[in-house]
Scaffold this motif. Structure first.
Motif, PDB file in Angstrom:
ATOM      1  N   HIS A  56       0.876  -1.215  -0.016  1.00  0.00           N
ATOM      2  CA  HIS A  56      -0.092   0.156   0.041  1.00  0.00           C
ATOM      3  C   HIS A  56       0.805   1.116  -0.026  1.00  0.00           C
ATOM      4  N   ALA A  57       1.982   1.238   0.787  1.00  0.00           N
ATOM      5  CA  ALA A  57       2.877   2.491   1.104  1.00  0.00           C
ATOM      6  C   ALA A  57       3.367   2.603  -0.127  1.00  0.00           C
ATOM      7  N   LEU A  58       4.084   1.655  -0.920  1.00  0.00           N
ATOM      8  CA  LEU A  58       4.615   2.139  -2.338  1.00  0.00           C
ATOM      9  C   LEU A  58       3.486   2.673  -3.176  1.00  0.00           C
ATOM     10  N   ASN A  59       2.434   1.699  -3.483  1.00  0.00           N
ATOM     11  CA  ASN A  59       1.271   2.072  -4.430  1.00  0.00           C
ATOM     12  C   ASN A  59       0.852   3.550  -4.181  1.00  0.00           C
ATOM     13  N   ASN A  60       0.660   4.054  -2.958  1.00  0.00           N
ATOM     14  CA  ASN A  60       0.026   5.169  -2.708  1.00  0.00           C
ATOM     15  C   ASN A  60       0.893   6.338  -2.732  1.00  0.00           C
ATOM     16  N   THR A  61       2.044   6.113  -2.484  1.00  0.00           N
ATOM     17  CA  THR A  61       3.321   6.995  -2.621  1.00  0.00           C
ATOM     18  C   THR A  61       3.412   7.300  -4.358  1.00  0.00           C
ATOM     19  N   LEU A  62       3.406   6.576  -4.846  1.00  0.00           N
ATOM     20  CA  LEU A  62       3.474   6.778  -6.518  1.00  0.00           C
ATOM     21  C   LEU A  62       2.287   7.380  -7.110  1.00  0.00           C
ATOM     22  N   GLN A  63       1.151   7.037  -6.492  1.00  0.00           N
ATOM     23  CA  GLN A  63      -0.140   7.776  -6.865  1.00  0.00           C
ATOM     24  C   GLN A  63      -0.030   9.152  -6.726  1.00  0.00           C
ATOM     25  N   ASP A  64       0.207   9.471  -5.120  1.00  0.00           N
ATOM     26  CA  ASP A  64       0.679  10.924  -4.649  1.00  0.00           C
ATOM     27  C   ASP A  64       1.543  11.602  -5.537  1.00  0.00           C
ATOM     28  N   ILE A  65       2.673  10.897  -5.810  1.00  0.00           N
ATOM     29  CA  ILE A  65       3.679  11.944  -6.714  1.00  0.00           C
ATOM     30  C   ILE A  65       2.928  12.310  -7.759  1.00  0.00           C
ATOM     31  N   THR A 550      12.504   7.252   0.012  1.00  0.00           N
ATOM     32  CA  THR A 550      13.329   5.910  -0.072  1.00  0.00           C
ATOM     33  C   THR A 550      12.335   5.224  -1.264  1.00  0.00           C
ATOM     34  N   LEU A 551      10.923   4.772  -0.983  1.00  0.00           N
ATOM     35  CA  LEU A 551      10.253   4.013  -1.881  1.00  0.00           C
ATOM     36  C   LEU A 551      10.370   4.730  -3.274  1.00  0.00           C
ATOM     37  N   ALA A 552      10.433   6.008  -3.364  1.00  0.00           N
ATOM     38  CA  ALA A 552      10.553   6.373  -4.917  1.00  0.00           C
ATOM     39  C   ALA A 552      12.023   6.351  -5.430  1.00  0.00           C
ATOM     40  N   ALA A 553      12.815   6.538  -4.673  1.00  0.00           N
ATOM     41  CA  ALA A 553      14.015   6.381  -5.205  1.00  0.00           C
ATOM     42  C   ALA A 553      14.632   4.975  -5.632  1.00  0.00           C
ATOM     43  N   PHE A 554      13.819   3.976  -5.225  1.00  0.00           N
ATOM     44  CA  PHE A 554      14.227   2.399  -5.559  1.00  0.00           C
ATOM     45  C   PHE A 554      13.066   1.997  -6.459  1.00  0.00           C
ATOM     46  N   ALA A 555      12.011   2.708  -6.877  1.00  0.00           N
ATOM     47  CA  ALA A 555      10.972   2.304  -7.631  1.00  0.00           C
ATOM     48  C   ALA A 555      11.421   2.286  -9.079  1.00  0.00           C
ATOM     49  N   ALA A 556      12.379   1.431  -9.413  1.00  0.00           N
ATOM     50  CA  ALA A 556      12.639   1.452 -10.855  1.00  0.00           C
ATOM     51  C   ALA A 556      11.717   0.487 -11.762  1.00  0.00           C
ATOM     52  N   GLN A 557      11.279   0.771 -12.820  1.00  0.00           N
ATOM     53  CA  GLN A 557      10.449  -0.184 -13.625  1.00  0.00           C
ATOM     54  C   GLN A 557      10.823  -1.698 -13.709  1.00  0.00           C
ATOM     55  N   LEU A 677      10.169  21.302  -6.818  1.00  0.00           N
ATOM     56  CA  LEU A 677      10.622  20.043  -7.666  1.00  0.00           C
ATOM     57  C   LEU A 677      10.563  18.815  -6.659  1.00  0.00           C
ATOM     58  N   MET A 678      10.881  18.958  -5.284  1.00  0.00           N
ATOM     59  CA  MET A 678      10.865  17.874  -4.461  1.00  0.00           C
ATOM     60  C   MET A 678       9.593  17.858  -3.654  1.00  0.00           C
ATOM     61  N   HIS A 679       8.579  18.548  -3.874  1.00  0.00           N
ATOM     62  CA  HIS A 679       7.550  18.548  -3.148  1.00  0.00           C
ATOM     63  C   HIS A 679       6.476  17.249  -3.438  1.00  0.00           C
ATOM     64  N   PRO A 680       6.581  16.603  -4.596  1.00  0.00           N
ATOM     65  CA  PRO A 680       5.760  15.392  -4.880  1.00  0.00           C
ATOM     66  C   PRO A 680       6.199  14.268  -4.131  1.00  0.00           C
ATOM     67  N   PHE A 681       7.513  14.226  -3.805  1.00  0.00           N
ATOM     68  CA  PHE A 681       8.108  13.197  -3.107  1.00  0.00           C
ATOM     69  C   PHE A 681       8.231  13.254  -1.748  1.00  0.00           C
ATOM     70  N   MET A 682       8.522  14.574  -1.298  1.00  0.00           N
ATOM     71  CA  MET A 682       8.566  15.121   0.267  1.00  0.00           C
ATOM     72  C   MET A 682       7.823  16.142   0.625  1.00  0.00           C
ATOM     73  N   PRO A 683       6.235  15.765   0.543  1.00  0.00           N
ATOM     74  CA  PRO A 683       5.257  17.031   0.712  1.00  0.00           C
ATOM     75  C   PRO A 683       5.406  17.749   2.105  1.00  0.00           C
ATOM     76  N   PHE A 684       5.645  17.164   3.057  1.00  0.00           N
ATOM     77  CA  PHE A 684       5.721  17.977   4.420  1.00  0.00           C
ATOM     78  C   PHE A 684       6.737  18.845   4.551  1.00  0.00           C
ATOM     79  N   VAL A 685       7.997  18.327   4.366  1.00  0.00           N
ATOM     80  CA  VAL A 685       9.086  19.229   4.767  1.00  0.00           C
ATOM     81  C   VAL A 685       9.237  20.340   3.783  1.00  0.00           C
ATOM     82  N   THR A 686       8.802  20.165   2.450  1.00  0.00           N
ATOM     83  CA  THR A 686       8.840  21.070   1.561  1.00  0.00           C
ATOM     84  C   THR A 686       7.945  22.380   1.889  1.00  0.00           C
TER      85      THR A 686
END
Length: 871
Positions: A56-65, A550-557, A677-686
């Motif tokens: 779920h975490a991976l799937n929803n992170t990618l959708q959120d991006i 972390t999830l995004a950085a390792f999500a290679a097709q 540029l970083m917001h889709p990946f890290m919404p809170f700190v940005t």
């Protein structure tokens, strides 16, 4: 006066507050009347029984991006959230709850049980939704749907009735996958096949009126009680003369025919096949073809029934043992031979399924599947990665009618009513009387629909269909679907079929299928292995941003993700780096803005050009679902370009009253645009830092810019300077020369651009490389350490700074240790027994370690040689 900011930030102190602000201000809410271009996603609805796991975490992170990226790019974004009623899973949860109270659903009755399920849903069913909010998901919560809510129920009935009246839904006796634990039929896709160590049981079947005994092999001897034929291949010279004769079925003493059919594989087993139409799907088809009787020997609990004679009342597995013992007593048991084979299990409770003939509802799906195949073949729907196309085509072209009925209580009850006169009425609303005889005594079908039937309508039913709503007009077809490859056929294919059938349009334009998350060693995560990583624990420990990045950085097709908690900790350091760099600028920043009047230095133009190129990389990567490339592009830019170099380069200027305004203006601009540029990946700190830097309301209202800087030449010059400084620093580090000692450096080059850059920006190089002198030279320099770049060579004089003999001695000791390690790892990798028995991932690690040691040895040897030349 400098402003004060904390040296460290704690995500737990601002994540919940920021998320509440976003939802309170309706930043996630889509406006169906907006003139902006639409971008929409429907969430793969998690089970209402579920809690957040890594998938779920991976799937929803990618959708959120994707949602946040497109919102920043000017789209009217809608991310439709919701949950699935998860028929069997939810019923099991509530049944366990009732059992703990000393009762069951039958004691309650259907209506009271359904009420109890709704009560459970109200109390506990929202767990995963709250967890998605912790992750930062920008879902349109005002539109949240549930697959059993009133609107979706209306859509389900409309679809069922339409398909029935078109002759595509029918009711028939058919062999189905039956779960004896859940007491319901399962579709082929709901059966998980697990490789087990089983056995072939070889049994004699006496041919009537002869001394011949046909040897039959089976993995389930208990089903022989329901055999209605023995089949052989008509081309098999061993048996073809027996076709038309009969055998006496052992233990039951029933006479059954020997039939001929080319379906029988002459090379497999004994070439004789026992046919049990009521307990095997292939045998069922053979039985239909040869008009064989269907004799069921088990009840719905997989217990032997009255047709099983003396074995009646036995569990199927106990009966298996008893049958073998009885056969042996009668001299009809030949042998038991080990046989590894796949056995189907219920995907919910893991019980071994039992094929069983029962009256079920089916959907003729072949025509709809053909349309879905055409949509993918024509590019109307694009599946990424494309490697899944072949699998998709194979499955869709070989599809069987879909058993859509389930013998449970929780779910969409089939809208069919029965009259004693035999009439069946299928209607959207409850009929008042029988359409044939006028009787008012009607009974509704007790079965419910397969959960995937209602979730297959998700892209349009959630938007108000069958009404032609403004939401549908704006956001259907949806833009993309992001989901795991494991439900390509369960869910994705069915949405395609239903969407094309009822909307005349594809439900989504693109499908991105992400891979699995495994542990750091590549093993599948499971509770039994103790290697499960809990997303919520990671969020509590490291913050949502570090976890998501972390999830995004390792999500290679097409590649599974090997997740190590150390990686999350590493990207938490990145979050801290973003804060520290921003804090450094903020402490002296006084609101200076980048304008046409700002005087730009070389490093300013260099970082601005880098910003432009990074934006282009990120945009291209996100659109192509190359999430890892996008994440690593922003990481490399902000950490290695902005933090490591740019901030260091501008320090002399920000401490100069006459130059600081321009330096701060550019630095603040870079931070602001980098945060976007970083917001889709890290919404809170940005968001947290964006508010401090810009004093604007929210980064959610920012725009994603396409930069038009054209500083390519300046960028080349700066890259040359950075490379020169880096090579000088490498020499300093290699020989352990303290930064307090200034060096003499000489550059040899035949490139005019390089010579000009080093001359023009000599002071910058000397300051950052801590040099006493920097001179151009036409020849090699004696008694100096050398490093070579593509366009220049640099020599650094070490005379008087290094005890070369002592350095050689130290490095020789290090080389000896490395050679010892190389022998250990090299020996293992040459050992055939080790390579045969060790796990592949362990061998791979050893290979990587050996390569690393070998690389270090080469470098140490090269350094020793250079040092000896200086002695």
């Amino acid at each position: 006066m400098q402003k004060e900011y904390p040296t460290r930030i704690d995500p737990s102190e601002f994540e919940a507050e920021l998320y509440k602000e976003w939802t309170d201000k309706k930043y996630f809410h889509a406006d169906e009347h907006s003139e902006k271009p639409p971008y929409s996603i429907v969430i793969p609805p998690p089970n209402v029984t579920g809690s957040l796991h890594m998938g779920h975490a991976l799937n929803n992170t990618l959708q959120d991006i994707m949602i946040r990226f497109h919102k920043l790019n000017g789209y009217e974004t809608m991310w439709m959230p919701g949950t699935d009623h998860a028929g069997i899973a939810t019923q099991n949860v509530v049944e366990r709850l009732l059992a703990s109270e000393g009762t069951d659903r039958h004691a309650l009755g259907r209506e009271k049980f359904i009420e109890r399920v709704w009560e459970w849903k109200a109390q506990s069913g929202g767990t995963i939704i709250n967890q998605l909010k912790r992750l930062g998901c920008a879902c349109d919560w005002d539109r949240e749907r549930f697959t059993m809510d009133e609107g979706l129920s209306k859509a389900v009935r409309k679809v069922f009735v339409t398909l029935y009246k078109e002759g595509l839904i029918y009711r028939s006796d058919y062999i189905v996958n039956w779960c004896p634990r859940c007491h319901t039929a399962l579709s082929d896709l709901e059966v998980e096949h697990e490789e087990i160590e089983g056995a072939f049981y070889h049994i004699y079947y006496p041919v009537k009126g002869t001394d011949i005994k046909l040897e039959v092999a089976t993995t389930r001897p208990e089903t022989m009680l329901g055999d209605t034929a023995v089949a052989v291949n008509p081309n098999d010279d061993r048996y073809k003369h027996l076709i038309g004769k009969t055998v006496i079925l052992p233990l039951v003493n029933r006479e059954i025919p020997i039939i001929g059919d080319e379906y029988v594989d002459m090379e497999f087993g004994t070439g004789c096949l026992k046919v049990t139409p009521a307990h095997d799907p292939n045998d069922f088809l053979l039985g239909m073809k040869h008009k064989l009787e269907n004799i069921s020997v088990m009840d719905e609990n997989a217990v032997i029934n009255e047709n099983g004679g003396e074995f009646k009342g036995m569990d199927r597995f106990d009966a298996r043992k008893a049958v073998v013992v009885k056969l042996a007593e009668q001299g009809l048991f030949v042998a038991k031979k080990a046989h590894q084979h796949k056995v189907g299990h219920c995907y919910r409770c893991k019980t071994v399924i039992e094929p069983r003939i029962s009256l079920q509802w089916f959907l003729k799906i072949k025509g709809m599947s053909d349309e879905a195949v055409k949509a993918v073949q024509s590019g109307q729907i694009v599946i990424k990665p494309e490697t899944w196309n072949k699998t998709f085509y194979n499955w869709m072209n070989d599809i069987r009618d879909w058993c859509i009925s389930r013998q449970i209580w929780w779910g969409h009850r089939i809208p069919a009513w029965y009259c004693k006169c035999g009439e069946i009425m299928v209607e959207e609303e409850t009929p008042e009387k029988c359409s044939r005889c006028g009787s008012t005594h009607l009974e509704q079908e007790t079965d419910v629909l397969d959960t995937w039937f209602s979730s297959g309508l998700w892209p349009f039913s959630t938007q108000g269909w069958p009404e032609n709503t403004d939401t549908l007009k704006k956001f259907y077809p949806t833009s993309t679907l992001i989901t795991g490859f494991d439900i390509l056929f369960f869910w994705v294919a069915r949405m395609m079929m239903f969407g094309l059938k009822f909307m005349d349009k594809e439900p989504f334009k693109e499908v991105y299928l992400h891979a699995l998350i495994r542990d750091k060693d590549g093993q599948k995560m499971s509770k039994s292995k103790g290697n499960v990583i809990d997303p919520l624990t990671m969020i509590d420990k490291y913050g949502a941003d570090a976890f998501r990045f972390t999830l995004a950085a390792f999500a290679a097709q097409g590649r599974d993700i090997k997740l190590d908690e150390a990686r999350i900790d590493g990207y938490r350091n990145f979050v801290n780096k973003i804060w520290n760099a921003s804090r450094f600028i903020l402490t002296g920043y006084e609101g200076q803005k980048l304008t046409a009047d700002t005087k730009l230095s070389l490093e300013d133009k260099w970082i601005l050009q880098n910003l432009k190129e990074t934006e282009e990389k990120v945009s291209k990567a996100v659109v192509n679902y190359d999430f890892n490339e996008a994440a690593l592009a922003v990481y490399h830019f902000f950490w290695h370009k902005f933090c490591d170099w740019y901030i260091e380069l501008i320090k002399p200027r920000i401490y100069d009253e006459n130059k600081k305004d321009d330096a701060y203006a550019v630095a603040a601009y870079i931070i602001e645009k980098s945060l976007v540029l970083m917001h889709p990946f890290m919404p809170f700190v940005t968001e947290y830092i964006y508010k401090l830097v810009t004093e604007k309301e929210s980064i959610m209202l920012a725009e994603w810019e396409k930069f038009d800087f054209a500083y390519e030449e300046e960028m080349k010059e700066m890259e040359e300077i950075i490379e020169l400084i880096g090579l000088i620093r490498n020499i300093r580090g290699e020989y352990n020369v303290s930064m307090s000692k200034q060096l003499k450096a000489y550059v040899k080059t035949d490139k005019e651009l390089t010579r000009t850059a080093f001359t023009k920006y000599k002071d910058m190089v000397m300051n950052l490389a801590r040099l006493e002198t920097l001179e151009m030279t036409e020849t090699a320099v004696e008694k100096a350490s050398q490093n070579i770049a593509s366009s220049f060579e640099v020599y650094v004089s070490l005379e008087g700074l290094v005890d070369f003999a002592a350095e050689v001695s130290k490095l020789e000791k290090e080389l000896a240790k490395l050679e010892k390690d190389a022998n250990i790892y090299g020996g293992k990798l040459k050992n055939e027994n080790y390579l045969k028995n060790a796990r592949p991932e362990v061998i791979e690690k050893d290979k990587e370690k050996f390569a690393e040691i070998d690389d270090k040895m080469t470098k140490v040897k090269e350094t020793i040689e250079r040092l000896r030349e200086q002695c």
